[in-house]
Enzyme design. Sequence first.
Site, PDB file in Angstrom:
ATOM      1  N   GLU A 124      93.381  -0.654  32.547  1.00 53.58           N
ATOM      2  CA  GLU A 124      93.082  -2.046  32.212  1.00 53.58           C
ATOM      3  C   GLU A 124      93.118  -2.889  33.485  1.00 53.58           C
ATOM      4  O   GLU A 124      94.196  -3.345  33.890  1.00 53.58           O
ATOM      5  CB  GLU A 124      94.119  -2.589  31.228  1.00 53.58           C
ATOM      6  CG  GLU A 124      94.168  -1.853  29.905  1.00 53.58           C
ATOM      7  CD  GLU A 124      94.708  -2.735  28.796  1.00 53.58           C
ATOM      8  OE1 GLU A 124      94.017  -2.885  27.786  1.00 53.58           O
ATOM      9  OE2 GLU A 124      95.808  -3.304  28.957  1.00 53.58           O
ATOM     10  N   SER A 175      88.596  -7.046  27.854  1.00 58.40           N
ATOM     11  CA  SER A 175      87.409  -7.742  27.332  1.00 58.40           C
ATOM     12  C   SER A 175      86.426  -6.825  26.617  1.00 58.40           C
ATOM     13  O   SER A 175      85.205  -7.019  26.705  1.00 58.40           O
ATOM     14  CB  SER A 175      86.707  -8.529  28.452  1.00 58.40           C
ATOM     15  OG  SER A 175      87.569  -9.535  28.950  1.00 58.40           O
ATOM     16  N   ASN A 195      95.600  -4.024  20.253  1.00 51.16           N
ATOM     17  CA  ASN A 195      96.810  -4.629  20.793  1.00 51.16           C
ATOM     18  C   ASN A 195      96.777  -6.102  20.395  1.00 51.16           C
ATOM     19  O   ASN A 195      96.074  -6.893  21.016  1.00 51.16           O
ATOM     20  CB  ASN A 195      96.828  -4.464  22.323  1.00 51.16           C
ATOM     21  CG  ASN A 195      97.977  -5.195  22.969  1.00 51.16           C
ATOM     22  OD1 ASN A 195      98.885  -5.657  22.291  1.00 51.16           O
ATOM     23  ND2 ASN A 195      97.948  -5.310  24.288  1.00 51.16           N
ATOM     24  N   TRP A 196      97.541  -6.428  19.366  1.00 48.39           N
ATOM     25  CA  TRP A 196      97.479  -7.800  18.838  1.00 48.39           C
ATOM     26  C   TRP A 196      98.260  -8.797  19.706  1.00 48.39           C
ATOM     27  O   TRP A 196      98.181  -9.999  19.470  1.00 48.39           O
ATOM     28  CB  TRP A 196      98.025  -7.838  17.408  1.00 48.39           C
ATOM     29  CG  TRP A 196      97.113  -7.235  16.384  1.00 48.39           C
ATOM     30  CD1 TRP A 196      95.847  -6.739  16.588  1.00 48.39           C
ATOM     31  CD2 TRP A 196      97.375  -7.075  14.988  1.00 48.39           C
ATOM     32  NE1 TRP A 196      95.331  -6.274  15.410  1.00 48.39           N
ATOM     33  CE2 TRP A 196      96.245  -6.474  14.406  1.00 48.39           C
ATOM     34  CE3 TRP A 196      98.474  -7.380  14.164  1.00 48.39           C
ATOM     35  CZ2 TRP A 196      96.169  -6.174  13.046  1.00 48.39           C
ATOM     36  CZ3 TRP A 196      98.406  -7.078  12.809  1.00 48.39           C
ATOM     37  CH2 TRP A 196      97.256  -6.481  12.259  1.00 48.39           C
ATOM     38  N   LYS A 197      99.045  -8.301  20.627  1.00 47.02           N
ATOM     39  CA  LYS A 197      99.872  -9.187  21.466  1.00 47.02           C
ATOM     40  C   LYS A 197     100.707 -10.118  20.561  1.00 47.02           C
ATOM     41  O   LYS A 197     101.118  -9.697  19.490  1.00 47.02           O
ATOM     42  CB  LYS A 197      98.987  -9.948  22.464  1.00 47.02           C
ATOM     43  CG  LYS A 197      98.069  -8.980  23.228  1.00 47.02           C
ATOM     44  CD  LYS A 197      97.335  -9.602  24.359  1.00 47.02           C
ATOM     45  CE  LYS A 197      96.454  -8.531  25.004  1.00 47.02           C
ATOM     46  NZ  LYS A 197      95.784  -9.005  26.212  1.00 47.02           N
ATOM     47  N   GLU A 216     100.643  -7.637  31.129  1.00 46.33           N
ATOM     48  CA  GLU A 216     101.352  -8.875  30.778  1.00 46.33           C
ATOM     49  C   GLU A 216     102.860  -8.668  30.875  1.00 46.33           C
ATOM     50  O   GLU A 216     103.601  -9.583  31.219  1.00 46.33           O
ATOM     51  CB  GLU A 216     100.913  -9.342  29.380  1.00 46.33           C
ATOM     52  CG  GLU A 216      99.528  -9.959  29.441  1.00 46.33           C
ATOM     53  CD  GLU A 216      98.698  -9.791  28.190  1.00 46.33           C
ATOM     54  OE1 GLU A 216      99.243  -9.488  27.121  1.00 46.33           O
ATOM     55  OE2 GLU A 216      97.454  -9.946  28.294  1.00 46.33           O
ATOM     56  N   HIS A 233     102.202  -2.651  29.995  1.00 48.11           N
ATOM     57  CA  HIS A 233     101.030  -3.541  29.926  1.00 48.11           C
ATOM     58  C   HIS A 233     101.126  -4.571  31.056  1.00 48.11           C
ATOM     59  O   HIS A 233     102.224  -5.021  31.398  1.00 48.11           O
ATOM     60  CB  HIS A 233     100.989  -4.233  28.563  1.00 48.11           C
ATOM     61  CG  HIS A 233      99.709  -4.978  28.346  1.00 48.11           C
ATOM     62  ND1 HIS A 233      99.481  -6.221  28.879  1.00 48.11           N
ATOM     63  CD2 HIS A 233      98.577  -4.627  27.699  1.00 48.11           C
ATOM     64  CE1 HIS A 233      98.264  -6.611  28.553  1.00 48.11           C
ATOM     65  NE2 HIS A 233      97.686  -5.667  27.841  1.00 48.11           N
ATOM     66  N   GLY A 287      91.341 -10.355  28.789  1.00 48.04           N
ATOM     67  CA  GLY A 287      91.291 -11.688  28.178  1.00 48.04           C
ATOM     68  C   GLY A 287      90.390 -12.672  28.909  1.00 48.04           C
ATOM     69  O   GLY A 287      90.453 -13.869  28.668  1.00 48.04           O
TER      70      GLY A 287
HETATM   71  P1  PGA Z   1      91.544  -8.078  25.839  1.00 44.53           P
HETATM   72  O1  PGA Z   1      92.991  -7.428  26.074  1.00 44.53           O
HETATM   73  O2  PGA Z   1      90.745  -7.095  25.027  1.00 44.53           O
HETATM   74  O3  PGA Z   1      91.815  -9.363  25.109  1.00 44.53           O
HETATM   75  O4  PGA Z   1      90.936  -8.290  27.184  1.00 44.53           O
HETATM   76  C1  PGA Z   1      93.144  -6.049  26.282  1.00 44.53           C
HETATM   77  C2  PGA Z   1      94.594  -5.714  26.511  1.00 44.53           C
HETATM   78  O5  PGA Z   1      95.291  -6.511  27.141  1.00 44.53           O
HETATM   79  O6  PGA Z   1      95.087  -4.658  26.064  1.00 44.53           O
END
Ligand code: PGA
Length: 246
Positions: free
Chosen positions: A164, A209, A7-9, A95, A93, A170
């Site tokens: 998650e 993470s 997931n590159w966001k 976010e 997600h 993150g």
């Molecule tokens: P992260 O993000 O690996 O940077 O913690 C995972 C995600 O949000 O899918």
Amino acid sequence: MKLISANWKMNLTPSQTKEYLQKFLPLIYGLEGREVLICPPFPSLCVASEMLKDSSIKLGAQNCHHDKKGAYTGEVSLDMLKELGISYVIVGHSERRWIFGESDEFVNKKITACLKASVRPILCVGERLEEREAGLTFKVVETQIRLALSGLEEFTDSLDIAYEPVWAIGTGNPATPEDAQVVHAYIKDLLCHINPKHGGKTRVLYGGSVNPRNSGDYMRMKDVDGLLVGGASLEPESFAQIIKSF
Ligand code: PGA
């Protein structure tokens, strides 16, 4: 088959995507026995689609709108995404839920639209720190899953779920593999309850993470069927190491 997804966001422009894939494809060339998925931001999908067309790597989007078309400034439909060859969409997600205010009802509409369009949704669920500390992890995850799948109970084999925990995303503070396993087992039980016939077919991925040093430990857990990787998927070498870590 286990699913390892990136997931590159909001990272990697189209030209950076090209550079990334030029490095990444040789690193995992010929590797079998796992499904690899990359979810770039929308503007980078086109170049990724072109570069992945002869490979077994799947392409996914990080979001979609549930309607087919219309007056939705800034939104993207599944038809548009499908023309670029995407086969997965990340839905719900944290976010999107916590920064952009996406409700469980909206998530449900998106999952419905994905299933109708034969695109495989990855439904993200997970508790926030205060919810974990209040002992509400199972309740939060169960509510998110039940609401997201409301009316879609018979289709649990056409989607994947990513557990998650919000506090692990993150932060460099992942859930331990053992803690993740407990929640994954709970989710699988719940799915079998929701859909006794096919509930056992849903893959449950861990995200939060994940890095090349801990990925193998998650993949050794009985109910971890894959990973959703953010930060550590932004470097081709590090994502390739994660893919090869089990
Ligand atoms: P992260 O993000 O690996 O940077 O913690 C995972 C995600 O949000 O899918």
